[in-house]
Motif scaffolding. Structure first.
Motif, PDB file in Angstrom:
ATOM      1  N   VAL A  42       6.795  -3.571  -5.280  1.00  0.00           N
ATOM      2  CA  VAL A  42       7.616  -2.454  -5.768  1.00  0.00           C
ATOM      3  C   VAL A  42       6.938  -1.686  -6.895  1.00  0.00           C
ATOM      4  O   VAL A  42       7.519  -0.740  -7.422  1.00  0.00           O
ATOM      5  CB  VAL A  42       9.004  -2.948  -6.233  1.00  0.00           C
ATOM      6  CG1 VAL A  42       9.830  -3.432  -5.061  1.00  0.00           C
ATOM      7  CG2 VAL A  42       8.894  -4.020  -7.289  1.00  0.00           C
ATOM      8  N   ARG A  43       5.737  -2.061  -7.272  1.00  0.00           N
ATOM      9  CA  ARG A  43       5.072  -1.459  -8.433  1.00  0.00           C
ATOM     10  C   ARG A  43       4.859   0.041  -8.278  1.00  0.00           C
ATOM     11  O   ARG A  43       5.201   0.820  -9.168  1.00  0.00           O
ATOM     12  CB  ARG A  43       3.743  -2.157  -8.697  1.00  0.00           C
ATOM     13  CG  ARG A  43       3.015  -1.600  -9.915  1.00  0.00           C
ATOM     14  CD  ARG A  43       1.780  -2.396 -10.266  1.00  0.00           C
ATOM     15  NE  ARG A  43       2.224  -3.668 -10.830  1.00  0.00           N
ATOM     16  CZ  ARG A  43       1.747  -4.848 -10.455  1.00  0.00           C
ATOM     17  NH1 ARG A  43       0.831  -4.929  -9.523  1.00  0.00           N
ATOM     18  NH2 ARG A  43       2.183  -5.955 -11.008  1.00  0.00           N
ATOM     19  N   SER A  85      12.419 -15.107  -9.284  1.00  0.00           N
ATOM     20  CA  SER A  85      12.324 -16.300  -8.444  1.00  0.00           C
ATOM     21  C   SER A  85      11.026 -16.342  -7.628  1.00  0.00           C
ATOM     22  O   SER A  85      10.693 -17.380  -7.065  1.00  0.00           O
ATOM     23  CB  SER A  85      13.517 -16.365  -7.492  1.00  0.00           C
ATOM     24  OG  SER A  85      13.448 -15.322  -6.534  1.00  0.00           O
ATOM     25  N   GLY A  86      10.321 -15.229  -7.548  1.00  0.00           N
ATOM     26  CA  GLY A  86       9.082 -15.195  -6.794  1.00  0.00           C
ATOM     27  C   GLY A  86       9.259 -14.781  -5.340  1.00  0.00           C
ATOM     28  O   GLY A  86       8.289 -14.707  -4.599  1.00  0.00           O
ATOM     29  N   TRP A  87      10.484 -14.513  -4.921  1.00  0.00           N
ATOM     30  CA  TRP A  87      10.721 -14.083  -3.539  1.00  0.00           C
ATOM     31  C   TRP A  87      10.236 -12.655  -3.308  1.00  0.00           C
ATOM     32  O   TRP A  87       9.931 -12.277  -2.189  1.00  0.00           O
ATOM     33  CB  TRP A  87      12.197 -14.182  -3.206  1.00  0.00           C
ATOM     34  CG  TRP A  87      12.646 -15.576  -2.957  1.00  0.00           C
ATOM     35  CD1 TRP A  87      12.413 -16.665  -3.736  1.00  0.00           C
ATOM     36  CD2 TRP A  87      13.391 -16.037  -1.839  1.00  0.00           C
ATOM     37  NE1 TRP A  87      12.969 -17.778  -3.186  1.00  0.00           N
ATOM     38  CE2 TRP A  87      13.593 -17.416  -2.009  1.00  0.00           C
ATOM     39  CE3 TRP A  87      13.932 -15.427  -0.726  1.00  0.00           C
ATOM     40  CZ2 TRP A  87      14.280 -18.185  -1.105  1.00  0.00           C
ATOM     41  CZ3 TRP A  87      14.627 -16.190   0.171  1.00  0.00           C
ATOM     42  CH2 TRP A  87      14.790 -17.558  -0.014  1.00  0.00           C
ATOM     43  N   LEU A  88      10.192 -11.873  -4.371  1.00  0.00           N
ATOM     44  CA  LEU A  88       9.689 -10.507  -4.298  1.00  0.00           C
ATOM     45  C   LEU A  88       8.555 -10.402  -5.303  1.00  0.00           C
ATOM     46  O   LEU A  88       8.709 -10.764  -6.464  1.00  0.00           O
ATOM     47  CB  LEU A  88      10.809  -9.507  -4.640  1.00  0.00           C
ATOM     48  CG  LEU A  88      10.468  -8.030  -4.548  1.00  0.00           C
ATOM     49  CD1 LEU A  88      10.173  -7.648  -3.095  1.00  0.00           C
ATOM     50  CD2 LEU A  88      11.616  -7.195  -5.072  1.00  0.00           C
ATOM     51  N   ARG A 101       0.797  -1.227   0.000  1.00  0.00           N
ATOM     52  CA  ARG A 101       0.000   0.000   0.000  1.00  0.00           C
ATOM     53  C   ARG A 101       0.833   1.281   0.000  1.00  0.00           C
ATOM     54  O   ARG A 101       0.357   2.311  -0.431  1.00  0.00           O
ATOM     55  CB  ARG A 101      -0.917   0.035   1.230  1.00  0.00           C
ATOM     56  CG  ARG A 101      -1.966  -1.014   1.217  1.00  0.00           C
ATOM     57  CD  ARG A 101      -3.000  -0.658   0.216  1.00  0.00           C
ATOM     58  NE  ARG A 101      -4.074  -1.652   0.246  1.00  0.00           N
ATOM     59  CZ  ARG A 101      -5.000  -1.718  -0.649  1.00  0.00           C
ATOM     60  NH1 ARG A 101      -5.025  -0.884  -1.626  1.00  0.00           N
ATOM     61  NH2 ARG A 101      -5.917  -2.645  -0.581  1.00  0.00           N
ATOM     62  N   SER A 102       2.061   1.243   0.484  1.00  0.00           N
ATOM     63  CA  SER A 102       2.828   2.460   0.711  1.00  0.00           C
ATOM     64  C   SER A 102       3.900   2.658  -0.352  1.00  0.00           C
ATOM     65  O   SER A 102       4.828   1.863  -0.482  1.00  0.00           O
ATOM     66  CB  SER A 102       3.489   2.408   2.089  1.00  0.00           C
ATOM     67  OG  SER A 102       4.356   3.499   2.255  1.00  0.00           O
ATOM     68  N   GLN A 113       7.898   1.284  -0.572  1.00  0.00           N
ATOM     69  CA  GLN A 113       8.437   0.661  -1.774  1.00  0.00           C
ATOM     70  C   GLN A 113       9.684   1.395  -2.263  1.00  0.00           C
ATOM     71  O   GLN A 113      10.660   0.770  -2.690  1.00  0.00           O
ATOM     72  CB  GLN A 113       7.373   0.617  -2.868  1.00  0.00           C
ATOM     73  CG  GLN A 113       6.240  -0.324  -2.548  1.00  0.00           C
ATOM     74  CD  GLN A 113       5.191  -0.365  -3.618  1.00  0.00           C
ATOM     75  OE1 GLN A 113       5.339   0.202  -4.694  1.00  0.00           O
ATOM     76  NE2 GLN A 113       4.093  -1.050  -3.320  1.00  0.00           N
ATOM     77  N   LEU A 114       9.658   2.719  -2.194  1.00  0.00           N
ATOM     78  CA  LEU A 114      10.849   3.491  -2.550  1.00  0.00           C
ATOM     79  C   LEU A 114      12.005   3.163  -1.612  1.00  0.00           C
ATOM     80  O   LEU A 114      13.162   3.065  -2.045  1.00  0.00           O
ATOM     81  CB  LEU A 114      10.545   4.992  -2.518  1.00  0.00           C
ATOM     82  CG  LEU A 114       9.672   5.509  -3.657  1.00  0.00           C
ATOM     83  CD1 LEU A 114       9.275   6.953  -3.397  1.00  0.00           C
ATOM     84  CD2 LEU A 114      10.378   5.381  -4.981  1.00  0.00           C
TER      85      LEU A 114
END
Length: 146
Positions: A72-73, A64-67, A21-22, A26-27
Protein backbone atom coordinates in the motif's frame (compact mmCIF):
# COMPACT_ATOMS: atom_id res chain seq x y z
CA UNK A 1 -9.85 -37.18 3.57
CA UNK A 2 -10.59 -33.90 1.83
CA UNK A 3 -7.85 -31.57 0.85
CA UNK A 4 -8.19 -27.82 0.94
CA UNK A 5 -7.46 -26.31 -2.42
CA UNK A 6 -5.37 -23.18 -2.40
CA UNK A 7 -4.39 -20.86 -5.18
CA UNK A 8 -1.23 -21.89 -6.97
CA UNK A 9 1.86 -20.19 -5.59
CA UNK A 10 2.86 -18.68 -8.95
CA UNK A 11 -0.55 -16.98 -9.16
CA UNK A 12 -0.21 -15.53 -5.64
CA UNK A 13 3.31 -14.41 -6.46
CA UNK A 14 2.06 -12.70 -9.64
CA UNK A 15 -0.75 -10.94 -7.77
CA UNK A 16 1.63 -9.80 -5.02
CA UNK A 17 4.14 -8.55 -7.61
CA UNK A 18 1.42 -6.63 -9.47
CA UNK A 19 0.12 -5.14 -6.24
CA UNK A 20 3.59 -3.99 -5.21
CA UNK A 21 4.19 -2.37 -8.61
CA UNK A 22 0.82 -0.77 -9.37
CA UNK A 23 -0.28 2.41 -7.64
CA UNK A 24 -3.78 2.00 -9.09
CA UNK A 25 -4.09 -1.48 -7.57
CA UNK A 26 -2.92 -0.15 -4.22
CA UNK A 27 -5.46 2.67 -4.38
CA UNK A 28 -8.12 0.07 -5.18
CA UNK A 29 -7.08 -1.97 -2.11
CA UNK A 30 -7.25 1.12 0.12
CA UNK A 31 -10.63 2.07 -1.36
CA UNK A 32 -11.88 -1.48 -0.76
CA UNK A 33 -10.99 -1.17 2.93
CA UNK A 34 -12.80 2.17 3.04
CA UNK A 35 -15.92 0.68 1.42
CA UNK A 36 -15.77 -2.32 3.76
CA UNK A 37 -15.50 0.06 6.71
CA UNK A 38 -18.55 1.97 5.45
CA UNK A 39 -20.49 -1.29 5.18
CA UNK A 40 -19.55 -2.29 8.73
CA UNK A 41 -20.55 1.14 10.07
CA UNK A 42 -23.93 0.97 8.33
CA UNK A 43 -24.58 -2.62 9.44
CA UNK A 44 -23.57 -2.13 13.06
CA UNK A 45 -24.71 1.53 13.17
CA UNK A 46 -21.45 2.75 14.66
CA UNK A 47 -21.12 6.49 15.35
CA UNK A 48 -17.75 6.72 13.53
CA UNK A 49 -16.93 7.27 9.86
CA UNK A 50 -16.41 4.18 7.75
CA UNK A 51 -13.00 5.42 6.64
CA UNK A 52 -11.80 5.28 10.24
CA UNK A 53 -12.98 1.68 10.58
CA UNK A 54 -11.25 0.77 7.32
CA UNK A 55 -8.07 2.51 8.44
CA UNK A 56 -8.10 0.59 11.74
CA UNK A 57 -8.47 -2.67 9.80
CA UNK A 58 -5.54 -1.73 7.54
CA UNK A 59 -3.47 -0.85 10.62
CA UNK A 60 -4.32 -4.17 12.26
CA UNK A 61 -3.39 -6.08 9.09
CA UNK A 62 -0.11 -4.17 8.81
CA UNK A 63 0.71 -4.79 12.48
CA UNK A 64 -0.09 -8.49 12.20
CA UNK A 65 1.98 -8.94 9.04
CA UNK A 66 -0.95 -10.08 6.88
CA UNK A 67 -0.56 -6.94 4.78
CA UNK A 68 2.90 -5.75 3.86
CA UNK A 69 3.70 -2.03 3.78
CA UNK A 70 4.95 -2.40 0.20
CA UNK A 71 1.42 -3.45 -0.78
CA UNK A 72 0.00 0.00 0.00
CA UNK A 73 3.04 2.30 0.10
CA UNK A 74 2.71 3.87 -3.36
CA UNK A 75 -1.04 4.37 -3.11
CA UNK A 76 -0.83 5.86 0.37
CA UNK A 77 2.04 8.13 -0.66
CA UNK A 78 0.02 9.44 -3.58
CA UNK A 79 -3.00 10.09 -1.35
CA UNK A 80 -0.82 11.99 1.13
CA UNK A 81 0.85 13.99 -1.65
CA UNK A 82 -2.51 15.06 -3.08
CA UNK A 83 -4.17 15.67 0.29
CA UNK A 84 -4.85 19.32 -0.54
CA UNK A 85 -7.40 18.20 -3.14
CA UNK A 86 -9.42 16.53 -0.39
CA UNK A 87 -9.77 19.83 1.47
CA UNK A 88 -11.21 21.79 -1.47
CA UNK A 89 -14.84 20.81 -0.62
CA UNK A 90 -14.32 21.99 2.97
CA UNK A 91 -12.99 25.35 1.76
CA UNK A 92 -15.97 25.71 -0.57
CA UNK A 93 -18.31 24.99 2.35
CA UNK A 94 -16.67 27.79 4.35
CA UNK A 95 -17.21 30.17 1.45
CA UNK A 96 -20.91 29.27 1.47
CA UNK A 97 -21.16 30.42 5.09
CA UNK A 98 -20.24 34.10 5.09
CA UNK A 99 -20.51 34.29 8.90
CA UNK A 100 -17.35 32.18 9.18
CA UNK A 101 -15.37 34.85 7.37
CA UNK A 102 -16.31 37.62 9.84
CA UNK A 103 -16.01 37.83 13.62
CA UNK A 104 -17.12 34.23 14.19
CA UNK A 105 -14.39 33.06 11.85
CA UNK A 106 -11.79 35.04 13.77
CA UNK A 107 -13.00 33.51 17.03
CA UNK A 108 -12.80 30.01 15.55
CA UNK A 109 -9.33 30.71 14.15
CA UNK A 110 -8.19 32.03 17.56
CA UNK A 111 -9.49 28.91 19.31
CA UNK A 112 -7.76 26.65 16.77
CA UNK A 113 -4.50 28.60 17.05
CA UNK A 114 -4.59 28.72 20.86
CA UNK A 115 -5.49 25.03 21.06
CA UNK A 116 -2.64 24.11 18.73
CA UNK A 117 -0.14 26.17 20.71
CA UNK A 118 -1.34 24.64 23.99
CA UNK A 119 -1.09 21.07 22.65
CA UNK A 120 2.35 21.68 21.17
CA UNK A 121 3.55 23.37 24.38
CA UNK A 122 2.15 20.60 26.56
CA UNK A 123 3.75 17.96 24.38
CA UNK A 124 7.10 19.76 24.42
CA UNK A 125 6.93 20.09 28.21
CA UNK A 126 6.07 16.40 28.66
CA UNK A 127 8.89 15.31 26.34
CA UNK A 128 11.35 17.60 28.11
CA UNK A 129 10.34 16.34 31.55
CA UNK A 130 10.58 12.70 30.43
CA UNK A 131 13.98 13.36 28.85
CA UNK A 132 15.31 14.92 32.04
CA UNK A 133 13.84 12.09 34.11
CA UNK A 134 15.49 9.39 31.97
CA UNK A 135 18.80 11.29 32.06
CA UNK A 136 18.62 11.50 35.84
CA UNK A 137 17.83 7.78 36.10
CA UNK A 138 20.74 6.85 33.84
CA UNK A 139 23.13 9.06 35.84
CA UNK A 140 21.94 7.48 39.10
CA UNK A 141 22.45 4.02 37.59
CA UNK A 142 26.00 4.97 36.55
CA UNK A 143 26.79 6.28 40.03
CA UNK A 144 25.31 3.18 41.65
CA UNK A 145 27.53 0.91 39.50
CA UNK A 146 30.68 2.86 40.35
Amino acid sequence: MSQIRTAPKPLLRTIRFALHRSMVAQLAVLAAFWVAGEAVVRLVKLPVPGGIVGMVVVLALLASGWLRPASVRRGASWLLAEMLLFFVPAVMAVLDHKELIGLDGLKIAAVILLGTVMVMGGTALAVDLCWRWTQRLSQEACHADA
